[in-house]
Scaffold this motif. Structure first.
Motif, short mmCIF file in Angstrom:
data_model
loop_
_atom_site.label_atom_id
_atom_site.label_comp_id
_atom_site.label_asym_id
_atom_site.label_seq_id
_atom_site.Cartn_x
_atom_site.Cartn_y
_atom_site.Cartn_z
N UNK A 124 0.88 -1.16 0.05
CA UNK A 124 0.05 0.06 -0.07
C UNK A 124 0.87 1.21 -0.07
N UNK A 125 1.90 1.19 0.68
CA UNK A 125 2.87 2.34 0.78
C UNK A 125 3.32 2.75 -0.62
N UNK A 126 3.69 1.46 -1.40
CA UNK A 126 4.42 1.68 -2.68
C UNK A 126 3.07 2.27 -3.73
N UNK A 127 1.85 1.81 -3.74
CA UNK A 127 0.98 2.36 -4.13
C UNK A 127 0.54 3.98 -4.05
N UNK A 128 0.59 4.36 -2.80
CA UNK A 128 0.30 5.88 -2.26
C UNK A 128 1.31 6.52 -2.76
N UNK A 129 2.62 6.20 -2.87
CA UNK A 129 3.63 7.05 -3.29
C UNK A 129 3.53 7.28 -4.90
N UNK A 130 3.15 6.35 -5.41
CA UNK A 130 2.88 6.20 -6.94
C UNK A 130 1.89 7.20 -7.28
N UNK A 131 0.73 7.46 -6.48
CA UNK A 131 -0.36 8.17 -6.52
C UNK A 131 -0.20 9.46 -6.34
N UNK A 132 0.73 9.72 -5.36
CA UNK A 132 1.20 11.36 -5.07
C UNK A 132 2.64 11.70 -5.80
N UNK A 133 3.07 11.02 -6.93
CA UNK A 133 4.08 11.36 -7.59
C UNK A 133 3.81 12.20 -8.78
N UNK A 134 3.91 13.46 -8.79
CA UNK A 134 3.67 14.53 -9.86
C UNK A 134 4.40 14.04 -11.20
N UNK A 135 5.38 13.28 -11.14
CA UNK A 135 5.95 12.92 -12.71
C UNK A 135 5.21 12.03 -13.48
N UNK A 136 4.13 11.26 -13.08
CA UNK A 136 3.33 10.61 -13.60
C UNK A 136 2.47 11.60 -14.44
#
Length: 283
Positions: free
Chosen positions: A104-116
């Motif tokens: 869940x931590x990995x997914x949460x960081x991905x959702x908050x990453x503006x680079x995507x």
């Protein structure tokens, strides 16, 4: 250099101060370089999941990974939690970026990453306002007109979608009792029976875990990737209560037995002390 000598100790202190000053100067130069690279819209730091991270094609889009990222954002907007998304990815056998399985931590960081979303992100020291891991907007760099700075790489999701996800995540934090600009304090939970309880199938020691909300605690057998079988899963509270009750009864029986045992006669105690004294004097 002899540190017993006062002059040499003073010289050593001066050398340490100069080395510290040189290290801080280097850190500032490197930070300014990364900030300048980010302000130019170029990639810097570690390449995120969805793009080629090494080699001559570094920074180019990976179609399969990009589809996974797009699905993660789509699932979040439909109300799925980070834990549920990670569980689905593990069941589908999707390879995570740098781990054995999704979390869940990995997914949460991905959702908050503006680079995507193709936005430039930077969280280094030269920033006026420090970036926070739980606030994606705090990582975004804005231009002089107050608009988010776009990078030179291909975006996986649109800035609108990414912004909607940030607004979706914020009410969830409020629902958990976390006001804006704060994060959940780390609460240390001790699992006293970790490694003591064993799995009935593979005999591997059980380890303590907690649910995604942190309300329920349990012991489980590790997954096969960590040397277990993953078949055993028991609630922590009933087991710990049973062990505590059993230990209390056991100690009570020991106390009763010690109180019921007859005390040795005073003359026997005196004789034993006399023998010990004579033995110590003769040795």
């Amino acid at each position: 250099m002899n540190l017993v000598n006062d002059s040499d100790r003073h010289t050593a202190r001066m050398m340490c101060v100069m080395a510290l000053k040189s290290s801080e100067d280097t850190a500032r130069r490197v930070a300014r370089m990364h900030l300048a690279t980010a302000q130019d819209g170029r990639t810097h730091g570690r390449i995120a999941y969805g793009w080629i991270r090494k080699g001559p094609s570094k920074g180019q889009l990976v179609e399969d990974e990009a589809k996974v990222v797009a699905d993660i954002f789509k699932d979040c907007l439909t109300g799925e939690t980070a834990y549920a998304i990670a569980t689905q990815l593990n069941r589908r056998g999707v390879t995570p970026p740098a781990a054995k399985q999704w979390s869940s931590t990995m997914v949460d960081k991905m959702l908050r990453n503006p680079r995507h979303a193709g936005l430039v992100a930077y969280s280094g020291k030269p920033r006026v306002a420090a970036a926070t891991a739980w606030d994606g907007w705090s990582k975004v760099i804005f231009d002089d007109d107050g608009r988010p700075l776009a990078g030179c790489w291909t975006a996986i999701v649109s800035p609108k979608t990414w912004s909607q996800v940030q607004f979706e995540l914020q009410p969830r934090r409020h629902k958990q009792g976390l006001p804006a600009g704060t994060h959940r304090p780390a609460v240390a939970v001790k699992y006293e029976l970790s490694g003591i309880l064993t799995c009935g199938f593979c005999k591997r020691g059980l380890v303590g875990h907690k649910s995604n909300e942190g309300k329920n605690h349990y012991y489980r057998c590790p997954a096969t990737a960590h040397g277990g079988c993953g078949k055993t899963h028991i609630a922590a509270e009933p087991v710990e209560d049973a062990i505590a009750t059993g230990m209390t009864a056991f100690l009570a029986r020991l106390l009763q037995a010690s109180e019921a045992a007859p005390a040795p006669a005073p003359e026997k105690i005196a004789a034993g002390s006399h023998r010990r004294c004579r033995a110590e004097l003769t040795t």
